[in-house]
Design an enzyme around this catalytic site. Structure first.
Site, PDB file in Angstrom:
ATOM      1  N   ASN B 387      37.289  49.092  43.104  1.00  0.00           N
ATOM      2  CA  ASN B 387      36.847  47.793  43.595  1.00  0.00           C
ATOM      3  C   ASN B 387      37.920  46.728  43.397  1.00  0.00           C
ATOM      4  O   ASN B 387      38.672  46.412  44.329  1.00  0.00           O
ATOM      5  CB  ASN B 387      35.541  47.396  42.899  1.00  0.00           C
ATOM      6  CG  ASN B 387      34.918  46.159  43.498  1.00  0.00           C
ATOM      7  OD1 ASN B 387      35.549  45.466  44.286  1.00  0.00           O
ATOM      8  ND2 ASN B 387      33.695  45.875  43.129  1.00  0.00           N
ATOM      9  N   ASP B 388      38.022  46.201  42.177  1.00  0.00           N
ATOM     10  CA  ASP B 388      38.917  45.071  41.945  1.00  0.00           C
ATOM     11  C   ASP B 388      40.373  45.353  42.336  1.00  0.00           C
ATOM     12  O   ASP B 388      41.069  44.463  42.804  1.00  0.00           O
ATOM     13  CB  ASP B 388      38.850  44.656  40.473  1.00  0.00           C
ATOM     14  CG  ASP B 388      37.454  44.183  40.096  1.00  0.00           C
ATOM     15  OD1 ASP B 388      36.755  43.676  40.987  1.00  0.00           O
ATOM     16  OD2 ASP B 388      37.068  44.343  38.929  1.00  0.00           O
ATOM     17  N   VAL B 389      40.813  46.595  42.169  1.00  0.00           N
ATOM     18  CA  VAL B 389      42.214  46.899  42.449  1.00  0.00           C
ATOM     19  C   VAL B 389      42.504  46.930  43.953  1.00  0.00           C
ATOM     20  O   VAL B 389      43.640  47.149  44.357  1.00  0.00           O
ATOM     21  CB  VAL B 389      42.657  48.247  41.825  1.00  0.00           C
ATOM     22  CG1 VAL B 389      42.541  48.184  40.310  1.00  0.00           C
ATOM     23  CG2 VAL B 389      41.858  49.400  42.382  1.00  0.00           C
ATOM     24  N   ALA B 428      35.249  42.982  37.030  1.00  0.00           N
ATOM     25  CA  ALA B 428      35.585  41.582  36.832  1.00  0.00           C
ATOM     26  C   ALA B 428      34.437  40.692  37.292  1.00  0.00           C
ATOM     27  O   ALA B 428      34.448  39.494  37.112  1.00  0.00           O
ATOM     28  CB  ALA B 428      36.866  41.231  37.576  1.00  0.00           C
TER      29      ALA B 428
END
Lengths: 99, 461
Positions: B387-389, B428
């Site tokens: 997700n965040d990456v 996050a």
């Protein structure tokens, strides 16, 4: 400062630079085996544990403490090298090599 | 029995050379395995030399310790699952640090006339070894989910932590200045253990790669300090090599998460705002759901497919199925690669090991800097459990908490398929811009399930 300590410090600092140069070349692909492999290397404290526990005049307390230290360090050495080998064996260039 | 001191020194030098070669061979997966055995041989030389030293006895104690440790090591190394490697490394960090601290305690009892130089080494090795031991135990417990992986915080935590550490250091200074009572070092060890627990408790699961690397560095430094205690060059050098590795990995991991090491250790936890999880963006854009059949067609007629795996894929145990899907596509002439973000997993390099275990050849595993220029040529990117990456806000939105974090440029591909359980935000706790991109479609469901459906659908195309 004693001459021995100065020599030791020199070796220590040079080893730091050598370590950084060596580790910088390790690709991210192999960072997990790097960690388990360095775990095995830190098992070198087994040498210290043997020196302390194997000394002729060791007291009971020293014996007990260094016995535990030997067990712990051996786990590091044996487990570290074996699990690193197991992992590195999984990294193959082609699919066909293992099927 | 070796009686010549120079022979002993030379044999220990052989060990050092073996360790250096072992690390040198790790620069390529081709020779790495051989290098590992060179390192093992070096270790045998060191142990053999030490056992052959004049005046070494207590054979029962030594043999018993080695036997017990070997059994535990062999069983652990043989049985550990690759998903559990972070826990394993955490334990190894801990036992190394613990051994160093124990040696320091034992030496403390032996000193008759304390010299400042020797006490300094003993205090440092006890302090670092104990912190590494206790910290690793907590890290293990968190990774093994024996305690909650979430940050455990209380008011004034940083102040308490600092006070504990300061107390330990103050006692250490007193010891070096001449306070040579038995209890002093035990108190230092006690305080250091407490600090080790306290400093890992507030660190969350996603930050574990940094913590494990740091504990690795501490263990190496503790071993090195033991070398100063015992005047042993082989310990000093080997410990420092490990210390350097751990330090470098700590910095790399922190950089990949766009945070300073201090921020990871003492940062503001629990202050990240939870995302809304809404499927609708502020500006009226919505996410588009797709079906396995549609994705299968997309994949089959693609020339280049890049898979971007995250830890969610490993949690779902989907890596073997993903590899099967990739094999199928390759048979149909599609070029498949895997894009590995440095923090995809729970420790440095973890995702590579998980995929290697699933028989993905390492030539298909591409690290971030290498794969990012290739995304514009990719027809389809499959984002699985990451997700965040992949959040482009890291590049474009200075207001985003992850702004500046290096990411996989998946949004530059011709089309993106995101496999995701639901619209919940990632670690996050922020929404991912990528999902609102008109080029993106979402394949909802369990990662393993979805991949299995994809395999069936690709076979049917």
């Amino acid at each position: 400062m004693s001459a021995e300590l100065i020599t030791s410090l020199t070796v220590f600092v040079l080893a730091a630079f050598l370590g950084f140069e060596l580790i910088r070349r390790v690709p991210t692909l192999l960072h997990t085996p790097l960690m388990s492999g360095t775990n095995a290397i830190s098992g070198i404290v087994i040498v210290g544990a043997i020196l302390v526990g194997g000394a002729a005049g060791a007291t009971t307390l020293e014996g007990a403490v260094s016995f535990v230290a030997i067990v712990l360090a051996t786990i590091n050495v044996v487990g570290g090298f074996l699990v690193t080998d197991r992992m590195l064996g999984m990294f193959r260039r082609r699919r066909s090599e293992n099927e | 029995m070796i009686s010549s001191p120079s022979v002993v020194v030379l044999l220990y030098l052989v060990t050092i050379v073996c360790f250096v070669l072992a690390l040198r061979f790790l620069s390529s997966p081709k020779h790495a395995r051989k290098g590992n055995w060179v390192g093992g041989a070096g270790m045998l030389v060191a142990i053999g030399t030490t056992l052959a030293l004049e005046g070494i006895g207590n054979w029962g104690l030594i043999a018993g310790g080695i036997a017990i440790g070997s059994v535990a090591g062999v069983v652990g190394a043989r049985t550990v699952r690759m998903t559990a490697m972070p826990q394993m490394v955490a334990i190894f960090n801990g036992v190394g640090g613990g051994a160093a601290a124990l040696i320091a305690l034992s030496e403390w009892h032996e000193i008759v006339e304390p010299a400042a130089e020797e006490t300094t080494s003993i205090v440092v090795s006890a302090l670092i070894g104990s912190i590494s031991f206790a910290g690793s135990v907590v890290a293990f417990a968190k990774l093994q989910e024996l305690v909650s992986g979430r940050p455990i915080v209380f008011p004034g935590q940083n102040v308490v932590n600092m006070l504990v550490l300061l107390a330990a250091v103050a006692l250490g200074v007193a010891a070096i200045a001449g306070a040579h009572e038995q209890w002093v070092l035990w108190a230092i060890v006690g305080l250091a253990l407490l600090f080790g627990v306290l400093f890992v408790l507030p660190i969350g699961g996603a930050d574990m790669p940094v913590v494990i690397s740091l504990l690795n560095a501490l263990t190496g430094l503790a071993a090195s300090a033991t070398g100063f205690v015992l005047d042993s060059t082989v310990l000093i050098v080997s410990g420092m090599l490990v210390g350097a590795a751990g330090t470098l990995l700590t910095l790399l991991m922190a950089k990949a998460m766009n945070r300073s090491v201090a921020n990871v250790l003492f940062g503001a936890f629990g202050q990240v705002q939870a995302g809304t999880g809404a499927a609708r963006g502020d500006d009226g854009r919505t996410v588009r759901a797709t079906s396995p059949e549609d994705v299968a067609v997309q994949l089959t007629f693609a020339r280049k497919v890049i898979v971007a795996p995250g830890y969610g894929m490993a949690v779902a145990q989907a890596q073997h199925d993903v590899r099967q899907l990739a094999d199928l596509l390759e048979e149909k002439g599609v070029d498949v690669k895997y894009a590995i973000h440095p923090v995809a997993g729970r420790m440095p390099g973890h995702m590579n090991v998980l995929l290697a275990e699933a028989n993905v050849p390492y030539t298909q595993l591409a690290e971030m800097d290498q794969i990012n220029p290739e995304f514009p040529q990719a027809d389809v990117v499959l984002v699985i459990g990451a997700n965040d990456v992949t959040n482009p806000a890291a590049r474009s939105d200075p207001a985003s908490p992850i702004y500046g974090m290096p990411i996989l440029d998946v949004d530059k591909a011709a089309s993106i398929v995101v496999m995701k359980r639901s619209m919940n935000p990632g670690f996050a706790g922020i929404d991912n811009e990528l999902y609102l991109d008109p080029k993106t479609t979402m394949l909802f469901g369990d990662a393993k399930d979805s991949v299995l459906k994809l395999i069936a659908a690709v076979k049917a195309v």
